[in-house]
Design a protein around this motif. Structure first.
Motif, short mmCIF file in Angstrom:
data_model
loop_
_atom_site.label_atom_id
_atom_site.label_comp_id
_atom_site.label_asym_id
_atom_site.label_seq_id
_atom_site.Cartn_x
_atom_site.Cartn_y
_atom_site.Cartn_z
N GLY A 43 41.50 62.25 48.64
CA GLY A 43 41.91 63.01 47.60
C GLY A 43 40.72 64.02 47.56
N PHE A 44 39.58 63.75 48.29
CA PHE A 44 38.48 64.73 48.04
C PHE A 44 38.64 65.67 49.24
CE2 PHE A 44 34.08 66.06 49.39
CZ PHE A 44 33.92 66.69 48.03
N LYS A 45 38.60 66.95 49.04
CA LYS A 45 38.86 68.17 50.10
C LYS A 45 38.04 69.22 49.62
CE LYS A 45 42.64 66.10 51.49
NZ LYS A 45 42.61 65.69 52.92
N VAL A 46 37.22 69.74 50.92
CA VAL A 46 36.40 70.85 50.78
C VAL A 46 36.86 72.08 51.17
CG1 VAL A 46 34.14 71.61 51.31
CG2 VAL A 46 34.43 69.29 50.96
N VAL A 47 36.73 73.29 50.60
CA VAL A 47 37.32 74.65 51.04
C VAL A 47 36.12 75.47 51.39
CG1 VAL A 47 38.74 76.43 50.52
CG2 VAL A 47 39.33 74.27 49.63
N PRO A 48 35.84 75.79 52.54
CA PRO A 48 34.60 76.78 53.08
C PRO A 48 34.76 78.04 52.29
CG PRO A 48 36.27 76.53 54.81
CD PRO A 48 37.07 75.76 53.80
N GLU A 49 33.72 78.43 52.19
CA GLU A 49 33.67 80.14 51.42
C GLU A 49 34.63 81.09 52.15
OE1 GLU A 49 30.27 82.57 52.84
OE2 GLU A 49 29.25 80.75 52.56
N SER A 101 44.78 79.37 55.37
CA SER A 101 45.65 78.51 54.30
C SER A 101 46.21 77.28 54.70
CB SER A 101 46.82 79.79 54.36
OG SER A 101 47.75 79.35 55.65
N ALA A 102 45.94 77.01 55.75
CA ALA A 102 45.89 75.37 56.17
C ALA A 102 45.09 74.43 55.44
CB ALA A 102 45.96 75.31 57.47
N ALA A 103 45.63 73.53 54.98
CA ALA A 103 44.67 72.73 54.20
C ALA A 103 43.51 71.77 55.14
CB ALA A 103 45.30 71.77 53.23
N GLY A 104 44.13 71.38 56.24
CA GLY A 104 43.44 70.59 57.31
C GLY A 104 42.42 71.46 57.78
N GLY A 105 42.76 72.83 58.11
CA GLY A 105 41.87 73.68 58.57
C GLY A 105 40.64 73.96 57.74
N CYS A 106 40.92 73.95 56.41
CA CYS A 106 39.61 74.21 55.28
C CYS A 106 38.74 73.06 55.47
CB CYS A 106 40.33 74.68 54.20
SG CYS A 106 41.34 76.11 53.95
N THR A 107 39.55 71.86 55.41
CA THR A 107 38.40 70.86 55.06
C THR A 107 37.93 70.41 56.54
OG1 THR A 107 40.17 70.02 53.52
CG2 THR A 107 38.63 68.40 54.34
N ASP A 108 38.51 70.62 57.63
CA ASP A 108 37.88 70.08 58.94
C ASP A 108 36.73 71.09 59.23
OD1 ASP A 108 39.89 68.02 59.21
OD2 ASP A 108 41.15 69.09 60.49
N ALA A 109 37.14 72.49 58.88
CA ALA A 109 36.03 73.48 59.19
C ALA A 109 34.61 73.01 58.41
CB ALA A 109 36.49 74.87 58.77
N ALA A 110 34.84 72.69 56.98
CA ALA A 110 33.75 72.18 55.96
C ALA A 110 33.05 71.11 56.78
CB ALA A 110 34.22 72.05 54.56
N ASN A 111 34.01 70.10 56.92
CA ASN A 111 33.20 68.93 57.69
C ASN A 111 32.53 69.15 58.83
OD1 ASN A 111 34.27 67.56 55.40
ND2 ASN A 111 36.29 66.66 56.56
N ARG A 112 32.95 70.01 59.89
CA ARG A 112 32.28 70.27 60.75
C ARG A 112 31.08 70.96 60.62
NH1 ARG A 112 37.30 71.87 62.71
NH2 ARG A 112 36.44 74.19 62.60
N THR A 113 31.02 71.82 59.80
CA THR A 113 29.81 72.60 59.15
C THR A 113 28.77 71.69 58.60
OG1 THR A 113 31.12 74.41 58.72
CG2 THR A 113 29.01 74.32 57.92
N MET A 153 38.88 67.35 43.65
CA MET A 153 39.28 66.17 43.41
C MET A 153 40.59 66.15 43.09
SD MET A 153 35.65 64.55 41.90
CE MET A 153 35.51 65.53 40.55
N LEU A 154 41.42 65.79 43.94
CA LEU A 154 42.97 66.07 43.71
C LEU A 154 43.62 65.05 43.09
CD1 LEU A 154 43.82 67.56 47.45
CD2 LEU A 154 43.25 68.92 45.41
N GLY A 155 44.85 65.37 42.36
CA GLY A 155 45.58 64.27 41.72
C GLY A 155 44.52 63.45 40.80
N ASP A 156 44.89 62.06 41.16
CA ASP A 156 44.23 60.93 40.27
C ASP A 156 42.92 60.64 40.89
OD1 ASP A 156 45.20 59.67 42.54
OD2 ASP A 156 46.15 58.13 41.43
N PHE A 157 42.23 61.35 41.89
CA PHE A 157 41.04 61.15 42.46
C PHE A 157 39.96 60.74 41.27
CE2 PHE A 157 36.88 61.49 44.51
CZ PHE A 157 37.33 61.13 45.88
N ASN A 158 40.00 61.66 40.51
CA ASN A 158 38.97 61.41 39.34
C ASN A 158 39.14 60.34 38.44
OD1 ASN A 158 36.71 62.59 37.46
ND2 ASN A 158 38.42 62.94 36.06
N ASP A 159 40.46 59.89 38.30
CA ASP A 159 40.74 58.61 37.63
C ASP A 159 40.22 57.44 38.28
OD1 ASP A 159 41.69 60.44 35.89
OD2 ASP A 159 43.95 60.20 36.61
#
Length: 595
Positions: free
Chosen positions: A33-39, A293-305, A357-363
């Motif tokens: 549930g933790f996602k990172v969106v690059p700038e 706009s693709a969620a996986g692309g945003c997160t994968d790019a951030a993780n690769r970085t 922190m999506l959905g109930d991740f913070n809980d």
């Protein structure tokens, strides 16, 4: 956690981006549930506006430190300065401190009454006729008085102009953060739709971000504590989860980081770094929106970085700062709540990136913030609780309900123990959860929130109305009119029952005010401009000067007479012409207990 650390004789396991395989596996399983969106997923103009907004709030002195009630025992100053923006008439409770947001709605705040001009001709009475011998001295006095009045008027005008300029800056910044929140909310919905394991929050209006808590972290001027469990480094915020939020709602955090020795790109005029690889610059310019706009692309790019796998990209600016001799970068630590088997995760935080922190991740998880190089603004968008304890309508309705209870002699006092106790309980909520909480932030805080100042003033007026009725009721309970038969009955309940209700609530008031006395002492750590305003009743407002303790040179009758005088003084106390009880009500508590 402490037991696990003690058994292993070393810090618990934490996975960093250097361990790419385990890092990806945990990110896609225990921390899905933790996602990172690059700038690059946000428009360049939005980044520039966001940075100007947080800097504008900082320059307008909107950030301030608070005194929090840590672990319900110790009052201590917050490490970071912060400011809350969000929906009007909604508040947020944080470690015993109620935060009042700067409204980001488009409605203009009510105008504050301007001070009368000191140079107004009508403000000075006409001069009496004088003899010619004293005309020169009178003229000199008039000239000096006029000059002083003109100087005072100039100071008032300068203060009003400065306050108006700050209010305009603050309102503009709040509007920018509202727009950023809307953009991040749409992005979070898209991420939840793409990830089937995260169920979106039900509804649309109730799951919108309605608050944004902006923290200002300055490592050069704040103390940090080492991570006691995983050895992640110095922590700005220890392990916690964000509380007082609507359950199972997303939290989004936007970061602005000023690394030492580096000028922000907005001021250099550089284009933002492209996060995508394997595409030509022209292709990225034409189809960037579809790719980002693709969620996986945003997160994968951030993780690769974060792992440094994109060899063709220019070096990250935080890495350049480290090469110049800086320390570690800002990072967020993640762990599963109440779980010592799953390794923690350490994820770097970069300038202008967003993590969700999506959905109930913070809980179900906890997080911490590892201190890095350079000052950092973190804007945490959240869905605050909208209940009777958090909204202005809730406390206003509580006071209105207490005022409508039936009374004797035109509603000048309470006639039943239930009405009396309900009214005093409503007073306690208004005083200790709203009025004192608002004015504890200081006068400058109130100037940034003219709408809240007007609302809290109305709550205080209603509190004094109830207090006046309480004083009259206590006078009747402690000094009842003599009638045949002894016990006077009101609506089937004796005065003894009403005394018991009043005693319980006054004891509760005494305990709350004792805590606030400690809190006011803790505020001495803050600057003079941030000192609290003690309202509705200051701690030095006292009426009782003697005690009920017997002495060798006083008889029992004299002590009883002195105690009665103390009670009468307390019941005759007033502030600015309005009847109320003094801050210390211990004398009334003793009198009610004995009666």
């Amino acid at each position: 956690l402490w037991a696990a650390v003690h058994r292993s004789k070393r810090p618990l396991e934490a996975v960093t981006p250097e361990n790419a395989e385990d890092f990806d596996r945990l990110l896609n399983s225990a921390y899905r549930g933790f996602k990172v969106v690059p700038e690059a997923a946000l428009r360049k103009g939005l980044h520039a506006r966001a940075r100007s907004a947080v800097r504008g709030l900082h320059e307008a002195l909107a950030f301030r430190h608070d005194v929090i009630n840590f672990d319900r025992k110790v009052f201590q100053k917050t490490k970071v300065a912060r400011v809350l923006v969000g929906d009007a008439q909604l508040t947020h409770k944080n470690y015993g401190v109620r935060l009042f947001p700067i409204s980001w709605s488009s409605a203009a705040p009510p105008a504050t009454p301007s001070l009368p001009s000191c140079a107004s001709p009508s403000a000075s009475p006409p001069l009496p006729a004088s003899s010619s011998s004293s005309s020169s001295s009178v003229a000199g006095a008039v000239a000096a008085s006029t000059a002083a009045s003109t100087a005072a008027a100039a100071r008032v005008h300068e203060h009003e102009s400065e306050s108006a300029s700050r209010r305009a800056t603050v309102e503009e910044a709040a509007a920018i953060m509202r727009d950023l929140g809307k953009r991040l909310y749409r992005k979070s919905l898209f991420l939840q739709q793409q990830d089937g394991s995260v169920s979106p929050a039900r509804g649309t209006e109730e799951s919108n971000f309605n608050l944004c808590l902006i923290n200002y972290h300055d490592p050069s001027s704040m103390a940090t504590t080492p991570d006691p469990y995983y050895g992640l480094g110095p922590l700005t915020f220890g392990w916690h989860r964000d509380k007082h939020l609507k359950p199972s709602t997303t939290v989004g955090v936007y970061s602005c980081i000023d690394a030492p020795g580096r000028q922000p790109r907005e001021e250099r005029g550089d284009a933002p770094r492209d996060e995508l690889k394997g595409r030509s610059r022209n292709d990225r310019a034409t189809s960037g929106k579809a790719q980002l706009s693709a969620a996986g692309g945003c997160t994968d790019a951030a993780n690769r970085t974060s792992r440094g796998e994109d060899k063709g990209e220019e070096k990250d600016e935080e890495a350049e700062a480290k090469e110049k001799g800086g320390g570690q970068s800002w990072s967020i630590g993640l762990k599963v709540a109440w779980d010592v088997q799953t390794p923690a995760l350490l994820h770097p935080i970069r300038d202008r990136e967003v993590y969700f922190m999506l959905g109930d991740f913070n809980d179900t998880h906890q997080h911490c913030v590892v201190t890095g190089e350079g000052a950092r603004f973190s804007a945490t968008f959240r869905v605050g609780l909208r209940d009777s304890h958090s909204t202005l309508a809730g406390v206003a309705g509580l006071l209105a309900d207490a005022m409508t209870a039936g009374g004797v002699e035109g509603g000048d006092r309470w006639e039943t123990a239930g009405d009396l106790e309900r009214a005093m309980k409503a007073q306690d909520v208004a005083e200790f959860e709203w009025i004192r909480q608002f004015w504890a932030h200081g006068q400058a805080h109130a100037e940034h929130r003219p709408d809240w100042s007007a609302h809290v003033q109305r709550l205080e007026d209603r509190w004094f109305q109830l207090e006046s009725r309480l004083v009259r009721s206590l006078r009747t309970l402690l000094f009842p009119p003599e009638q045949e038969g002894g016990g006077i009955r009101v609506e089937g309940r004796t005065y003894t029952t009403m005394r018991g209700a009043a005693l319980r609530r006054l004891r509760a008031r005494q305990d709350w005010r004792a805590r606030w006395r400690k809190r006011y002492r803790a505020y001495q750590e803050l600057g003079i401009d941030a000192r609290p305003v003690q309202r509705p009743v200051p701690i030095d407002a006292t009426a009782c000067t003697s005690t009920l303790q017997t002495t060798d040179n006083k008889s029992g009758d004299q002590v009883q007479r002195t105690a009665a005088e103390d009670v009468l003084r307390a019941l005759s106390f007033s502030l600015k012409g309005r009847a109320c009880l003094p801050y210390d009500v211990s004398g009334l508590v003793r009198a009610l207990a004995e009666s």
